[in-house]
Write an enzyme that holds these catalytic residues in place. Sequence first.
Site, PDB file in Angstrom:
ATOM      1  N   THR A 292     108.291  34.907  12.625  1.00 21.84           N
ATOM      2  CA  THR A 292     109.027  34.579  11.402  1.00 21.84           C
ATOM      3  C   THR A 292     109.620  35.855  10.811  1.00 21.84           C
ATOM      4  O   THR A 292     109.027  36.930  10.934  1.00 21.84           O
ATOM      5  CB  THR A 292     108.066  33.908  10.395  1.00 21.84           C
ATOM      6  OG1 THR A 292     107.656  32.650  10.941  1.00 21.84           O
ATOM      7  CG2 THR A 292     108.739  33.661   9.045  1.00 21.84           C
ATOM      8  N   GLY A 293     110.775  35.698  10.149  1.00 24.40           N
ATOM      9  CA  GLY A 293     111.410  36.856   9.512  1.00 24.40           C
ATOM     10  C   GLY A 293     112.782  37.103  10.105  1.00 24.40           C
ATOM     11  O   GLY A 293     113.205  36.419  11.047  1.00 24.40           O
TER      12      GLY A 293
ATOM     13  N   THR B  56     114.014  39.645  11.895  1.00 26.17           N
ATOM     14  CA  THR B  56     114.057  40.155  13.272  1.00 26.17           C
ATOM     15  C   THR B  56     113.703  39.032  14.247  1.00 26.17           C
ATOM     16  O   THR B  56     114.389  38.842  15.267  1.00 26.17           O
ATOM     17  CB  THR B  56     113.088  41.339  13.455  1.00 26.17           C
ATOM     18  OG1 THR B  56     113.218  42.215  12.332  1.00 26.17           O
ATOM     19  CG2 THR B  56     113.393  42.101  14.726  1.00 26.17           C
TER      20      THR B  56
ATOM     21  N   GLY C 116     108.147  39.834  14.441  1.00 26.05           N
ATOM     22  CA  GLY C 116     108.467  41.066  13.721  1.00 26.05           C
ATOM     23  C   GLY C 116     107.219  41.653  13.070  1.00 26.05           C
ATOM     24  O   GLY C 116     106.112  41.119  13.215  1.00 26.05           O
TER      25      GLY C 116
ATOM     26  N   ASP D 126     105.920  44.348   9.475  1.00 25.31           N
ATOM     27  CA  ASP D 126     106.280  45.176   8.317  1.00 25.31           C
ATOM     28  C   ASP D 126     105.887  46.629   8.552  1.00 25.31           C
ATOM     29  O   ASP D 126     106.551  47.541   8.051  1.00 25.31           O
ATOM     30  CB  ASP D 126     105.620  44.612   7.060  1.00 25.31           C
ATOM     31  CG  ASP D 126     106.141  43.216   6.763  1.00 25.31           C
ATOM     32  OD1 ASP D 126     107.364  43.084   6.575  1.00 25.31           O
ATOM     33  OD2 ASP D 126     105.354  42.261   6.763  1.00 25.31           O
TER      34      ASP D 126
ATOM     35  N   LYS E 138     101.531  42.611   8.490  1.00 25.90           N
ATOM     36  CA  LYS E 138     102.514  41.540   8.515  1.00 25.90           C
ATOM     37  C   LYS E 138     102.341  40.654   7.286  1.00 25.90           C
ATOM     38  O   LYS E 138     101.346  40.742   6.593  1.00 25.90           O
ATOM     39  CB  LYS E 138     102.340  40.697   9.789  1.00 25.90           C
ATOM     40  CG  LYS E 138     102.905  41.398  11.022  1.00 25.90           C
ATOM     41  CD  LYS E 138     102.842  40.524  12.282  1.00 25.90           C
ATOM     42  CE  LYS E 138     103.401  39.156  12.143  1.00 25.90           C
ATOM     43  NZ  LYS E 138     104.814  39.115  11.684  1.00 25.90           N
TER      44      LYS E 138
ATOM     45  N   GLY F 104     105.193  39.996   5.112  1.00 31.07           N
ATOM     46  CA  GLY F 104     106.251  40.202   4.129  1.00 31.07           C
ATOM     47  C   GLY F 104     107.028  38.914   3.867  1.00 31.07           C
ATOM     48  O   GLY F 104     107.518  38.675   2.769  1.00 31.07           O
TER      49      GLY F 104
ATOM     50  N   GLU G 125     101.211  33.070  11.665  1.00 35.88           N
ATOM     51  CA  GLU G 125     101.536  34.131  12.630  1.00 35.88           C
ATOM     52  C   GLU G 125     100.270  34.636  13.310  1.00 35.88           C
ATOM     53  O   GLU G 125     100.254  34.886  14.520  1.00 35.88           O
ATOM     54  CB  GLU G 125     102.247  35.282  11.923  1.00 35.88           C
ATOM     55  CG  GLU G 125     103.664  34.943  11.496  1.00 35.88           C
ATOM     56  CD  GLU G 125     104.310  36.003  10.615  1.00 35.88           C
ATOM     57  OE1 GLU G 125     105.543  36.055  10.591  1.00 35.88           O
ATOM     58  OE2 GLU G 125     103.592  36.768   9.948  1.00 35.88           O
TER      59      GLU G 125
ATOM     60  N   LYS H 135     109.873  50.690  10.941  1.00 34.12           N
ATOM     61  CA  LYS H 135     108.577  50.008  10.739  1.00 34.12           C
ATOM     62  C   LYS H 135     107.407  50.806  11.345  1.00 34.12           C
ATOM     63  O   LYS H 135     106.254  50.490  11.094  1.00 34.12           O
ATOM     64  CB  LYS H 135     108.617  48.605  11.356  1.00 34.12           C
ATOM     65  CG  LYS H 135     109.749  47.719  10.856  1.00 34.12           C
ATOM     66  CD  LYS H 135     109.560  47.349   9.409  1.00 34.12           C
ATOM     67  CE  LYS H 135     110.645  46.406   8.877  1.00 34.12           C
ATOM     68  NZ  LYS H 135     110.546  45.043   9.318  1.00 34.12           N
TER      69      LYS H 135
HETATM   70  C1  5RP Z   1     106.651  37.331   8.061  1.00 35.98           C
HETATM   71  C2  5RP Z   1     106.447  38.613   8.752  1.00 35.98           C
HETATM   72  C3  5RP Z   1     107.637  39.298   9.306  1.00 35.98           C
HETATM   73  O1  5RP Z   1     107.516  39.422  10.676  1.00 35.98           O
HETATM   74  C4  5RP Z   1     107.751  40.666   8.687  1.00 35.98           C
HETATM   75  O2  5RP Z   1     107.791  40.494   7.280  1.00 35.98           O
HETATM   76  C5  5RP Z   1     109.014  41.400   9.147  1.00 35.98           C
HETATM   77  O3  5RP Z   1     110.141  40.721   8.706  1.00 35.98           O
HETATM   78  P1  5RP Z   1     111.601  41.262   9.010  1.00 35.98           P
HETATM   79  O4  5RP Z   1     111.823  41.127  10.467  1.00 35.98           O
HETATM   80  O5  5RP Z   1     112.503  40.349   8.192  1.00 35.98           O
HETATM   81  O6  5RP Z   1     111.671  42.696   8.539  1.00 35.98           O
HETATM   82  O7  5RP Z   1     105.356  39.105   8.909  1.00 35.98           O
HETATM   83  O8  5RP Z   1     105.469  36.860   7.508  1.00 35.98           O
END
Ligand code: 5RP
Length: 232
Positions: free
Chosen positions: A27-28, A30, A83, A85, A95, A97, A104, A122
């Site tokens: 999720t996110g 990326t 992805g 954080d 993770k 964010g 996840e 990151k």
């Molecule tokens: C969601 C996550 C995401 O993978 C993490 O926040 C990174 O997001 P992004 O790819 O938008 O920077 O853990 O719960």
Amino acid sequence: MSEHLKKEAARAALSELSSGMRIGLGTGSTAAHFVDLLGDMVAEGFACICVPTSEATARQARERNIALATLDEIERLDVTVDGTDEIDADFQLIKGGGGALLREKIVAAASDRMVVIADSSKRVEALGRFPLPVEVNAFGLGATLAAIRAVMAAHTAQGEAVIRQGADGGRFVTDGGHLIVDASFGRISDAKDLSHALLDIPGVVQHGLFLGLCQEAYLAAPDGVVRMSGGR
Ligand code: 5RP
């Protein structure tokens, strides 16, 4: 620029896939690039079955005609691509964010391998600059918050614990119906001990420290994508 790097990391991780695989979808922003690229492959005949880690990812995957299943139907996955954080040299992650940390982590733990995709910003020397998301039950929130703050003090946190707000100004609610407390540490020196301490709090459902789950990462920088491997 950053979107371009996220997409390049996602593209590099396609090399991890082979036909017939059972794949966890992260999720996110990326992970969304990865789902998009996978959708292109599916349109060209690539066969796979995927378990999404959020309602948002499930919606995107359905739009791209990616076959979905649940962990009730398939207990184990070959690989999860997600992805992060933060990631350190020991493949420890923060993770959550995007608020999807519980699903996840369930999906990553049900996978033979977890591959992280991210832009190289990151990659950190020590975890903790990004506030640690802690998913909590709404019942007993005051007591849970106090207990989280006590754990933070014991781990010499340099920041506060705040209840996450949603875009509508109300409390952010996860796909599982829980709340998120963002706990700012500054620097986390003993992630394993912190993990245990947080999970000992009854109102804590899960936290965003992913320890011993990630084996590989594709980190995209302007001069290319670096592959990190060797995590447990
Ligand atoms: C969601 C996550 C995401 O993978 C993490 O926040 C990174 O997001 P992004 O790819 O938008 O920077 O853990 O719960």
